[in-house]
Design a protein around this motif. Structure first.
Motif, PDB file in Angstrom:
ATOM      1  N   ALA A  37      -3.063   1.090   1.269  1.00 40.85           N
ATOM      2  CA  ALA A  37      -3.748   0.843   2.546  1.00 40.85           C
ATOM      3  C   ALA A  37      -5.138   0.246   2.356  1.00 40.85           C
ATOM      4  CB  ALA A  37      -3.846   2.139   3.344  1.00 40.85           C
ATOM      5  N   ASP A  38      -5.809   0.582   1.224  1.00 40.49           N
ATOM      6  CA  ASP A  38      -7.163   0.057   1.009  1.00 40.49           C
ATOM      7  C   ASP A  38      -7.167  -1.267   0.254  1.00 40.49           C
ATOM      8  OD1 ASP A  38      -6.231   1.171  -1.272  1.00 40.49           O
ATOM      9  OD2 ASP A  38      -8.088   2.148  -1.873  1.00 40.49           O
ATOM     10  N   HIS A  84       2.583   2.346   3.373  1.00 38.99           N
ATOM     11  CA  HIS A  84       1.870   3.476   3.974  1.00 38.99           C
ATOM     12  C   HIS A  84       2.828   4.656   4.036  1.00 38.99           C
ATOM     13  CE1 HIS A  84      -0.740   5.786   6.566  1.00 38.99           C
ATOM     14  NE2 HIS A  84      -1.644   4.838   6.525  1.00 38.99           N
ATOM     15  N   ASN A 137     -10.170   8.049  13.617  1.00 38.01           N
ATOM     16  CA  ASN A 137      -8.850   8.110  12.976  1.00 38.01           C
ATOM     17  C   ASN A 137      -8.541   9.476  12.369  1.00 38.01           C
ATOM     18  OD1 ASN A 137     -10.668   7.839  10.875  1.00 38.01           O
ATOM     19  ND2 ASN A 137      -9.497   6.316   9.754  1.00 38.01           N
ATOM     20  N   THR A 183      -5.771   7.701   4.141  1.00 35.05           N
ATOM     21  CA  THR A 183      -6.246   6.409   4.660  1.00 35.05           C
ATOM     22  C   THR A 183      -6.406   5.396   3.535  1.00 35.05           C
ATOM     23  OG1 THR A 183      -8.596   6.982   4.461  1.00 35.05           O
ATOM     24  CG2 THR A 183      -7.523   7.514   6.554  1.00 35.05           C
ATOM     25  N   VAL A 217     -10.040   3.928   3.015  1.00 41.43           N
ATOM     26  CA  VAL A 217     -10.651   3.295   4.193  1.00 41.43           C
ATOM     27  C   VAL A 217     -11.722   4.207   4.781  1.00 41.43           C
ATOM     28  CG1 VAL A 217     -10.186   2.578   6.569  1.00 41.43           C
ATOM     29  CG2 VAL A 217      -8.657   1.863   4.742  1.00 41.43           C
ATOM     30  N   ARG A 225     -12.840   5.854  10.624  1.00 42.25           N
ATOM     31  CA  ARG A 225     -13.020   4.690  11.495  1.00 42.25           C
ATOM     32  C   ARG A 225     -13.200   5.175  12.923  1.00 42.25           C
ATOM     33  NH1 ARG A 225     -10.717  -0.061   9.037  1.00 42.25           N
ATOM     34  NH2 ARG A 225     -11.934  -0.254   7.141  1.00 42.25           N
ATOM     35  N   ARG A 234      -2.420   5.125  10.928  1.00 37.74           N
ATOM     36  CA  ARG A 234      -1.833   3.815  10.619  1.00 37.74           C
ATOM     37  C   ARG A 234      -1.814   2.879  11.816  1.00 37.74           C
ATOM     38  NH1 ARG A 234       3.796   2.208  10.000  1.00 37.74           N
ATOM     39  NH2 ARG A 234       4.318   4.188  10.960  1.00 37.74           N
ATOM     40  N   VAL A 267      -5.720  -0.072  10.419  1.00 42.87           N
ATOM     41  CA  VAL A 267      -6.597  -0.426   9.301  1.00 42.87           C
ATOM     42  C   VAL A 267      -7.280  -1.769   9.553  1.00 42.87           C
ATOM     43  CG1 VAL A 267      -6.706  -0.877   6.820  1.00 42.87           C
ATOM     44  CG2 VAL A 267      -5.162   0.886   7.692  1.00 42.87           C
ATOM     45  N   THR A 268      -6.480  -2.774   9.942  1.00 45.89           N
ATOM     46  CA  THR A 268      -7.032  -4.129  10.112  1.00 45.89           C
ATOM     47  C   THR A 268      -7.410  -4.435  11.557  1.00 45.89           C
ATOM     48  OG1 THR A 268      -4.839  -5.084  10.504  1.00 45.89           O
ATOM     49  CG2 THR A 268      -5.593  -4.958   8.214  1.00 45.89           C
TER      50      THR A 268
END
Length: 523
Positions: free
Chosen positions: A42-43, A129, A334, A376, A379, A382, A423, A440-441
């Motif tokens: 994920a990172d 993920h 998150n 995460t 990450v 968030r 996610r 994430v993005t």
């Protein structure tokens, strides 16, 4: 000089035809062809070395390959043994090339569905993920329509251990309901006006309520008795939150409380004696939303279009997040699912008894929080804000600037929620749609359409595979997040549905609204 001829846009039908022709003209790739793939966490860090695979590789085969690579990185210690078992038991989702295109059948099917198809010579990034190891069943039927409130029900929340339900209403009362018998348990009287919010402490023993009468109250979650009144605000209290349980200081027995009000201030209260610790003032308009994050920041959103981050230790303002062009309506984090919604109670945790100490509960909450942060993939925490300007922003405490701006809604965004695994993001809007985004993005995934009026609220199932929405059109709808379509349509309410919540154990959904009825839905 002759006027220049007006430029006219190509007709929509022609544009569609051109796009389809472009896609047809793109070189067709055979399922037997091989591509080079790189698994990415994920990172964004690569896992294992690059692999050459045929495009007809199925999702199950990708699972086996990934697990072999992950197991190869685990050491042989006793801790490593637990990790090996966890990897073996976990399923993974796969996304191609940092897009939102999920591999649901084969690599080839996902490849051909990509908008911009990469060259077969390029390395294909496959972001993975972990998915929940348990499955929540969709709710399909109403098992109880519980009456008792004499005005609209404005808020509803399950306790962290999923054993009790609290509702707040325009009739100035808070009601507690027993979920095993699905009957009224206690009626908590004390407010002088509408109750706008109910929130449970992380251990499920205390309940916070607040509303239009400018006061907040704390109740015993089991007996329904009033434990304290929080007086000080000079305007209606619009939002409130408890300190996450894992942040309790040494010797601290009860979590503190933060409330935000139309008087433009946030107040932080001592959870033991209900005295004011800090008054946080610098917003220039009513405070609309509040979150106490797992990293120990208080995030507030306001009608002054600004989000602010505060330190609960000394009441200092740490950061301002600017970018919205209209009121900020909603904010979430998150890690909310483990810090605020389920607190000390994971899927395997035993219910807390009178013998369970605060230290044990704190340790439980800390383990769950650390696991969530690890999940995460580096990450970290968030923050997401939704606004009347139709947009959302994704923020990190490391930067004043937003990580990304999420656009697509055509009317105001009323509610946003991260999925329990962080996610995905779900947003509810007055444009009648629920939209899903990459957590994430921040990339747009899909719009879930089906409601015929404003959508007020969304809530995720514990396994992050489904979500439920409540709307002005009087229906509750269950959506499948992976297939991105409607799973269950649940009519039954006689008027607008203001509040929905999915219990932490996944067994029940509550919905309530203008018809004064609290409905429980099960599989």
């Amino acid at each position: 000089m002759a006027p220049s001829p007006k430029k006219r846009a190509a007709p929509k039908g022609l544009m569609v035809a051109v796009n389809q022709k472009k896609k047809k003209d793109a070189p067709q790739i055979s399922p037997e062809e091989t591509v080079i793939i790189q698994f990415v966490s994920a990172d964004g860090l690569g896992t294992g070395s690059e692999l050459s695979l045929p495009l007809n590789t199925e999702r199950a085969e990708l699972q086996v390959l990934l697990k072999d690579l992950l197991l190869a990185e685990v050491d042989q210690s006793s801790k490593g043994e637990d990790l090996r078992d966890e990897i073996q038991d976990t399923d993974y989702s796969f996304l191609l090339n940092d897009s939102t295109q999920e591999v649901s059948t084969t690599l080839h099917a996902a490849w051909t569905a990509l908008e911009a198809q990469p060259s077969a010579e390029q390395t294909l990034r496959v972001r993975y993920h972990p998915l929940a190891r348990f499955r929540v069943r969709p709710v399909t039927r109403c098992t109880s329509s519980m009456t008792g409130h004499t005005d609209s029900v404005l808020c509803a929340a399950f306790s962290p251990d999923s054993s009790r339900l609290a509702t707040g209403s325009g009739d100035c009362t808070v009601r507690l309901w027993d979920l095993f018998t699905e009957t009224p348990l206690h009626t908590c009287k004390g407010h002088a006006s509408w109750v706008l919010l109910v929130a449970w402490s992380g251990d499920g023993k205390r309940l916070l309520s607040a509303g239009m009468d400018k006061t907040a109250m704390v109740w015993d979650g089991a007996k329904g008795q009033k434990l304290g009144t929080l007086k000080g605000h000079t305007g209606p209290i619009t939002c409130g939150t408890w300190q996450p349980f894992h942040l309790l200081a040494d010797g601290q027995m009860l979590p503190n409380i933060a409330t935000g009000s139309k008087d433009m201030s946030i107040r932080v209260w001592d959870g033991a004696n209900y005295s004011i610790l800090y008054v946080l003032t610098s917003h220039t308009a009513p405070v609309t939303c509040l979150r106490w994050t797992g990293e120990n920041y208080i995030i507030s959103g306001s009608r002054d279009r600004v989000l602010k981050a505060w330190s609960p230790k000394d009441g200092r303002m740490l950061r301002e997040f600017k970018g919205h062009a209209h009121w900020v309506n909603t904010v979430c984090c998150n890690t909310d699912y483990v810090t605020l919604k389920t607190g000390c109670f994971g899927e395997k945790d035993q219910p807390a008894t009178a013998e369970t100490t605060v230290a044990e509960l704190k340790e439980r909450a800390l383990q769950r929080y650390n696991k969530m942060i690890k999940q995460t993939g580096g990450v970290g925490e968030r923050i997401l804000s939704g606004s009347d300007d139709f947009t959302m922003f994704l923020w990190s405490m490391d930067s004043k600037k937003p990580l990304c701006r999420l656009t697509g809604h055509q009317k105001l965004v009323n509610n946003v929620q991260f999925s329990p695994d962080g996610r995905m993001i779900a947003s509810a809007s007055f444009d009648k749609s629920v939209r899903l985004w990459d957590g994430v993005t921040g990339k747009f995934m899909c719009a879930l359409r089906g409601h015929v009026a404003d959508v007020y609220m969304v809530s995720w199932s514990a396994d992050s595979r489904m979500l439920v929405s409540g709307s002005k059109d009087s229906t509750v709808k269950v959506w499948d997040a992976s297939k991105r379509k409607l799973k269950e349509d649940l009519p039954g309410h006689a008027d607008e549905v203001f509040a929905v919540d999915w219990s932490g154990d996944g067994a029940r959904v509550v919905s309530a609204g203008r018809d004064k009825v609290v409905k429980i839905w099960k599989h």
